[in-house]
Design a protein around this motif. Structure first.
Motif, PDB file in Angstrom:
ATOM      1  N   ALA A  96      29.983   6.591  34.845  1.00 20.07           N
ATOM      2  CA  ALA A  96      28.641   7.140  35.023  1.00 20.07           C
ATOM      3  C   ALA A  96      28.573   8.032  36.250  1.00 20.07           C
ATOM      4  O   ALA A  96      27.944   9.100  36.239  1.00 20.07           O
ATOM      5  CB  ALA A  96      27.625   6.000  35.122  1.00 20.07           C
ATOM      6  N   ILE A  97      29.226   7.585  37.326  1.00 19.91           N
ATOM      7  CA  ILE A  97      29.227   8.385  38.555  1.00 19.91           C
ATOM      8  C   ILE A  97      29.924   9.724  38.308  1.00 19.91           C
ATOM      9  O   ILE A  97      29.443  10.786  38.713  1.00 19.91           O
ATOM     10  CB  ILE A  97      29.913   7.608  39.695  1.00 19.91           C
ATOM     11  CG1 ILE A  97      29.050   6.403  40.089  1.00 19.91           C
ATOM     12  CG2 ILE A  97      30.160   8.522  40.904  1.00 19.91           C
ATOM     13  CD1 ILE A  97      29.741   5.462  41.063  1.00 19.91           C
ATOM     14  N   GLN A  98      31.095   9.660  37.585  1.00 21.48           N
ATOM     15  CA  GLN A  98      31.842  10.887  37.316  1.00 21.48           C
ATOM     16  C   GLN A  98      31.036  11.828  36.414  1.00 21.48           C
ATOM     17  O   GLN A  98      31.013  13.038  36.626  1.00 21.48           O
ATOM     18  CB  GLN A  98      33.185  10.558  36.666  1.00 21.48           C
ATOM     19  CG  GLN A  98      34.110  11.760  36.566  1.00 21.48           C
ATOM     20  CD  GLN A  98      35.503  11.376  36.106  1.00 21.48           C
ATOM     21  OE1 GLN A  98      35.765  10.218  35.819  1.00 21.48           O
ATOM     22  NE2 GLN A  98      36.399  12.346  36.032  1.00 21.48           N
ATOM     23  N   ASN A  99      30.368  11.275  35.412  1.00 20.02           N
ATOM     24  CA  ASN A  99      29.583  12.103  34.487  1.00 20.02           C
ATOM     25  C   ASN A  99      28.404  12.748  35.209  1.00 20.02           C
ATOM     26  O   ASN A  99      28.076  13.920  34.976  1.00 20.02           O
ATOM     27  CB  ASN A  99      29.104  11.270  33.310  1.00 20.02           C
ATOM     28  CG  ASN A  99      28.505  12.128  32.212  1.00 20.02           C
ATOM     29  OD1 ASN A  99      29.136  13.067  31.728  1.00 20.02           O
ATOM     30  ND2 ASN A  99      27.281  11.815  31.819  1.00 20.02           N
ATOM     31  N   ASN A 100      27.751  11.963  36.101  1.00 19.88           N
ATOM     32  CA  ASN A 100      26.637  12.523  36.879  1.00 19.88           C
ATOM     33  C   ASN A 100      27.120  13.650  37.788  1.00 19.88           C
ATOM     34  O   ASN A 100      26.414  14.659  37.984  1.00 19.88           O
ATOM     35  CB  ASN A 100      25.967  11.429  37.711  1.00 19.88           C
ATOM     36  CG  ASN A 100      25.145  10.490  36.844  1.00 19.88           C
ATOM     37  OD1 ASN A 100      24.688  10.879  35.765  1.00 19.88           O
ATOM     38  ND2 ASN A 100      24.957   9.258  37.307  1.00 19.88           N
ATOM     39  N   ASN A 101      28.320  13.481  38.318  1.00 21.68           N
ATOM     40  CA  ASN A 101      28.883  14.527  39.167  1.00 21.68           C
ATOM     41  C   ASN A 101      29.121  15.800  38.357  1.00 21.68           C
ATOM     42  O   ASN A 101      28.796  16.911  38.794  1.00 21.68           O
ATOM     43  CB  ASN A 101      30.194  14.039  39.788  1.00 21.68           C
ATOM     44  CG  ASN A 101      30.782  15.064  40.748  1.00 21.68           C
ATOM     45  OD1 ASN A 101      30.069  15.679  41.531  1.00 21.68           O
ATOM     46  ND2 ASN A 101      32.102  15.243  40.676  1.00 21.68           N
ATOM     47  N   LEU A 102      29.684  15.638  37.127  1.00 22.03           N
ATOM     48  CA  LEU A 102      29.931  16.796  36.269  1.00 22.03           C
ATOM     49  C   LEU A 102      28.617  17.422  35.816  1.00 22.03           C
ATOM     50  O   LEU A 102      28.523  18.643  35.660  1.00 22.03           O
ATOM     51  CB  LEU A 102      30.771  16.384  35.059  1.00 22.03           C
ATOM     52  CG  LEU A 102      32.210  15.948  35.368  1.00 22.03           C
ATOM     53  CD1 LEU A 102      32.896  15.456  34.112  1.00 22.03           C
ATOM     54  CD2 LEU A 102      32.995  17.098  35.990  1.00 22.03           C
ATOM     55  N   GLU A 115      24.523  23.460  38.423  1.00 25.71           N
ATOM     56  CA  GLU A 115      24.758  24.554  39.362  1.00 25.71           C
ATOM     57  C   GLU A 115      25.273  25.795  38.624  1.00 25.71           C
ATOM     58  O   GLU A 115      24.833  26.922  38.892  1.00 25.71           O
ATOM     59  CB  GLU A 115      25.783  24.117  40.421  1.00 25.71           C
ATOM     60  CG  GLU A 115      25.273  23.062  41.391  1.00 25.71           C
ATOM     61  CD  GLU A 115      26.353  22.626  42.365  1.00 25.71           C
ATOM     62  OE1 GLU A 115      27.446  23.248  42.316  1.00 25.71           O
ATOM     63  OE2 GLU A 115      26.124  21.681  43.140  1.00 25.71           O
ATOM     64  N   ILE A 116      26.233  25.584  37.692  1.00 25.30           N
ATOM     65  CA  ILE A 116      26.798  26.712  36.942  1.00 25.30           C
ATOM     66  C   ILE A 116      25.702  27.391  36.133  1.00 25.30           C
ATOM     67  O   ILE A 116      25.592  28.632  36.109  1.00 25.30           O
ATOM     68  CB  ILE A 116      27.943  26.229  36.030  1.00 25.30           C
ATOM     69  CG1 ILE A 116      29.115  25.714  36.868  1.00 25.30           C
ATOM     70  CG2 ILE A 116      28.391  27.339  35.092  1.00 25.30           C
ATOM     71  CD1 ILE A 116      30.212  25.064  36.047  1.00 25.30           C
ATOM     72  N   ASN A 175      38.611  22.012  39.573  1.00 25.90           N
ATOM     73  CA  ASN A 175      39.727  21.684  38.684  1.00 25.90           C
ATOM     74  C   ASN A 175      39.271  21.189  37.306  1.00 25.90           C
ATOM     75  O   ASN A 175      40.003  20.482  36.623  1.00 25.90           O
ATOM     76  CB  ASN A 175      40.650  20.635  39.328  1.00 25.90           C
ATOM     77  CG  ASN A 175      41.324  21.163  40.586  1.00 25.90           C
ATOM     78  OD1 ASN A 175      41.716  22.335  40.644  1.00 25.90           O
ATOM     79  ND2 ASN A 175      41.438  20.310  41.591  1.00 25.90           N
ATOM     80  N   ARG A 176      38.085  21.565  36.918  1.00 21.41           N
ATOM     81  CA  ARG A 176      37.540  21.200  35.606  1.00 21.41           C
ATOM     82  C   ARG A 176      37.185  22.473  34.837  1.00 21.41           C
ATOM     83  O   ARG A 176      36.803  23.487  35.443  1.00 21.41           O
ATOM     84  CB  ARG A 176      36.283  20.336  35.749  1.00 21.41           C
ATOM     85  CG  ARG A 176      36.569  18.898  36.104  1.00 21.41           C
ATOM     86  CD  ARG A 176      36.836  18.113  34.835  1.00 21.41           C
ATOM     87  NE  ARG A 176      36.985  16.701  35.097  1.00 21.41           N
ATOM     88  CZ  ARG A 176      37.103  15.788  34.141  1.00 21.41           C
ATOM     89  NH1 ARG A 176      37.057  16.160  32.885  1.00 21.41           N
ATOM     90  NH2 ARG A 176      37.250  14.524  34.444  1.00 21.41           N
ATOM     91  N   SER A 177      37.323  22.406  33.510  1.00 21.27           N
ATOM     92  CA  SER A 177      36.986  23.550  32.667  1.00 21.27           C
ATOM     93  C   SER A 177      35.602  23.328  32.057  1.00 21.27           C
ATOM     94  O   SER A 177      35.313  22.258  31.508  1.00 21.27           O
ATOM     95  CB  SER A 177      38.033  23.720  31.561  1.00 21.27           C
ATOM     96  OG  SER A 177      37.695  24.793  30.716  1.00 21.27           O
ATOM     97  N   PHE A 178      34.754  24.349  32.177  1.00 16.60           N
ATOM     98  CA  PHE A 178      33.415  24.308  31.601  1.00 16.60           C
ATOM     99  C   PHE A 178      33.230  25.528  30.693  1.00 16.60           C
ATOM    100  O   PHE A 178      33.697  26.629  31.010  1.00 16.60           O
ATOM    101  CB  PHE A 178      32.341  24.328  32.703  1.00 16.60           C
ATOM    102  CG  PHE A 178      32.359  23.129  33.599  1.00 16.60           C
ATOM    103  CD1 PHE A 178      31.518  22.057  33.351  1.00 16.60           C
ATOM    104  CD2 PHE A 178      33.225  23.080  34.696  1.00 16.60           C
ATOM    105  CE1 PHE A 178      31.525  20.953  34.193  1.00 16.60           C
ATOM    106  CE2 PHE A 178      33.241  21.976  35.530  1.00 16.60           C
ATOM    107  CZ  PHE A 178      32.392  20.913  35.284  1.00 16.60           C
ATOM    108  N   LEU A 194      34.350  14.613  28.794  1.00 21.99           N
ATOM    109  CA  LEU A 194      34.740  13.491  29.652  1.00 21.99           C
ATOM    110  C   LEU A 194      35.177  12.336  28.763  1.00 21.99           C
ATOM    111  O   LEU A 194      34.405  11.867  27.917  1.00 21.99           O
ATOM    112  CB  LEU A 194      33.570  13.065  30.549  1.00 21.99           C
ATOM    113  CG  LEU A 194      33.844  11.886  31.492  1.00 21.99           C
ATOM    114  CD1 LEU A 194      34.950  12.257  32.494  1.00 21.99           C
ATOM    115  CD2 LEU A 194      32.579  11.469  32.243  1.00 21.99           C
ATOM    116  N   PHE A 195      36.433  11.927  28.922  1.00 27.05           N
ATOM    117  CA  PHE A 195      37.007  10.825  28.142  1.00 27.05           C
ATOM    118  C   PHE A 195      36.823  11.055  26.633  1.00 27.05           C
ATOM    119  O   PHE A 195      36.459  10.149  25.880  1.00 27.05           O
ATOM    120  CB  PHE A 195      36.393   9.475  28.557  1.00 27.05           C
ATOM    121  CG  PHE A 195      36.571   9.150  30.019  1.00 27.05           C
ATOM    122  CD1 PHE A 195      37.845   9.058  30.575  1.00 27.05           C
ATOM    123  CD2 PHE A 195      35.468   8.967  30.848  1.00 27.05           C
ATOM    124  CE1 PHE A 195      38.003   8.769  31.929  1.00 27.05           C
ATOM    125  CE2 PHE A 195      35.626   8.678  32.187  1.00 27.05           C
ATOM    126  CZ  PHE A 195      36.894   8.576  32.739  1.00 27.05           C
TER     127      PHE A 195
END
Length: 475
Positions: A18-24, A30-31, A68-71, A108-109
């Motif tokens: 959940a923390i990682q998803n909220n961060n993404l 922002e994007i 380091n993530r693709s959007f 994510l996952f």
């Protein structure tokens, strides 16, 4: 203690995810915000998708890297008709605002996620309406409750094409202020759905508002079977044609008695015609096709009554029977072909299904004979056919040469003959020193060569069919 600790592991994993998803999600916001601000800074006329509605310089989709993530960024721009000044057709210009939607996708996952931001952008001053009009495409459900939102509609050809847009929640798309002309409009239906019609043409003139309707429905299927009175499959050449209230028509030919139609619109289908060789055709049966299901239609055909044909072929000139003449009978209803030959007495007899046939009689050295004949049920039909012989033509080959045998060219040759025949040709047009008179009806002909203003050296020639006579002038 160990058991208690293990029980907390899933909770800890869920919390980490959940923390990682909220961060993404925060990064995606922002994007999206940055992309919207970038679009707002563009000149108003540039705000639009390439070949979109409205057109502009923006890409419909692109990828970015962040942390380091693709959007993936998907951008949509649509005209927005502000209700404050009325809506079509009361508002003659629906281009009040540009509605921009930026959607950011990430994974994510193995799970796809997205976040969307929307804004409306106004022009500083109202743009005057250019010469042309508006095309309003309305997508409607047919016996279904499909989602009509976000379906791609295309202007394939026309002065303002190519251009595309996506339907709103009502299934509508407005191509506003397109130039005068004729446009081809198509819809890209979602997977497992059908759209009717597949395309439509519309002509726009100054001030026009043209409404075009397309119908969307789930894909269904239909099986049809042709049976005899004993409910056996009719394994002969057969055909079935069905029609739908929307104007759709499907047709197929088989020799198994079974027909399978994929991608069929739901609704009531009517048999326009079902026919098979040796059976009476029928129409009028109906079948209801349910969305997402396969319907079955069984049609029972009755055998056609039999009839007898007694055909005699004669030579028109001699009135003698013509043996070994080729006979072809084509059933007009089923297109079934029956062939045979006359016997030594010029007679052809056959038992066939009653009906109307196309008769063709052929014999070498005779002109073909064709006619339409009707064979009455349970009766003998007597027919007499008279063939005319094919005329045979002959030819005359004329050669002019010097006393030493050398050919003379450009010598005028005149030939007269039966039925007022008269023709002048020059030597050298067929071969050196030669000319050929072809297609001559058999009979007696007169041949002359020209000398000055006179026709001299008359030769009398008998021409026979299929032969070439030879005339030589040597001087």
């Amino acid at each position: 203690v160990l058991l208690i600790a293990i029980s907390f592991v899933p909770l800890l994993v869920f919390g980490a995810n959940a923390i990682q998803n909220n961060n993404l999600k925060s990064i995606s916001r922002e994007i999206a915000s940055e992309e919207i601000e970038r679009i707002k800074s563009l000149p108003y006329d540039d705000i639009g998708i390439i070949n979109g509605n409205p057109p502009g310089i923006l890409q419909a989709s692109k990828n970015v890297q962040r942390n380091n993530r693709s959007f993936q960024i998907e951008t949509r721009v649509k005209w927005y008709d502000d209700p404050s000044d009325g809506l079509l057709p009361e508002d003659n210009d629906p281009r009040d605002l540009k509605k921009v939607t930026v959607t950011v996708f990430w994974t994510l996952f193995g799970k796809n996620n997205h976040l969307s931001l929307t804004t409306k952008i106004a022009r500083e001053s109202k743009e005057p309406l250019p010469p042309g009009g508006h095309i309003v495409v309305q997508l409607k459900n047919y016996q279904s409750n499909l989602d009509l939102n976000d379906i791609k509609v295309n202007l394939v050809s026309g002065p303002s094409a190519p251009r595309y847009d996506y339907t709103d929640e009502k299934g509508d798309v407005v191509f506003a202020a397109v130039e005068n002309g004729t446009y081809l409009v198509t819809v890209d239906p979602p997977i497992n759905t059908l759209c009717y019609p597949q395309s439509k043409e519309v002509t726009i003139e100054l001030g026009d508002i043209k409404y075009i309707e397309f119908y969307l429905a789930p894909k269904s299927a239909l099986n049809a079977r042709l049976l005899d009175p004993f409910r056996n499959l009719i394994t002969k050449r057969s055909q079935i044609t069905l029609s739908h209230p929307l104007g759709i028509q499907i047709s197929a030919s088989e020799n198994t008695g079974e027909f399978h139609f994929e991608d069929v619109f739901p609704g009531i289908w009517t048999v326009t015609e079902a026919k098979a060789a040796s059976y009476v055709s029928t129409s009028g049966a109906t079948v209801e096709v349910i969305p997402y299901e396969t319907a079955t239609l069984e049609i029972v055909l009755s055998p056609r009554p039999s009839a007898n044909i007694h055909l005699t072929v004669y030579d028109l000139l001699t009135r003698e029977p013509v043996p070994a003449a080729s006979i072809t009978l084509t059933d007009k209803e089923t297109s079934e072909v029956t062939t045979g030959e006359t016997n030594e007495h010029g007679i052809y007899e056959k038992s066939l299904n009653a009906g109307i046939y196309l008769l063709l009689v052929q014999k070498e050295e005779y002109n073909n004979y064709s006619d339409e004949v009707e064979l009455s049920p349970n009766k003998n039909t007597f027919i007499e056919v008279f063939l005319t012989q094919t005329p045979k033509f002959g030819a005359i080959r004329v050669r002019t040469e010097r006393t030493n045998g050398a050919p003379r060219n450009n010598v005028s040759i005149r030939v007269t003959g039966p039925v007022g025949y008269e023709r002048i040709q020059v030597t050298g047009d067929y071969a050196p020193g030669e000319t050929l008179f072809q297609g001559l009806t058999p009979g007696t002909y007169h041949v002359y060569r020209r000398s000055g203003i006179w026709w001299i050296d008359e030769r009398i020639v008998d021409v026979y069919g299929g032969e070439t006579e030879y005339v030589l002038y040597r001087y």
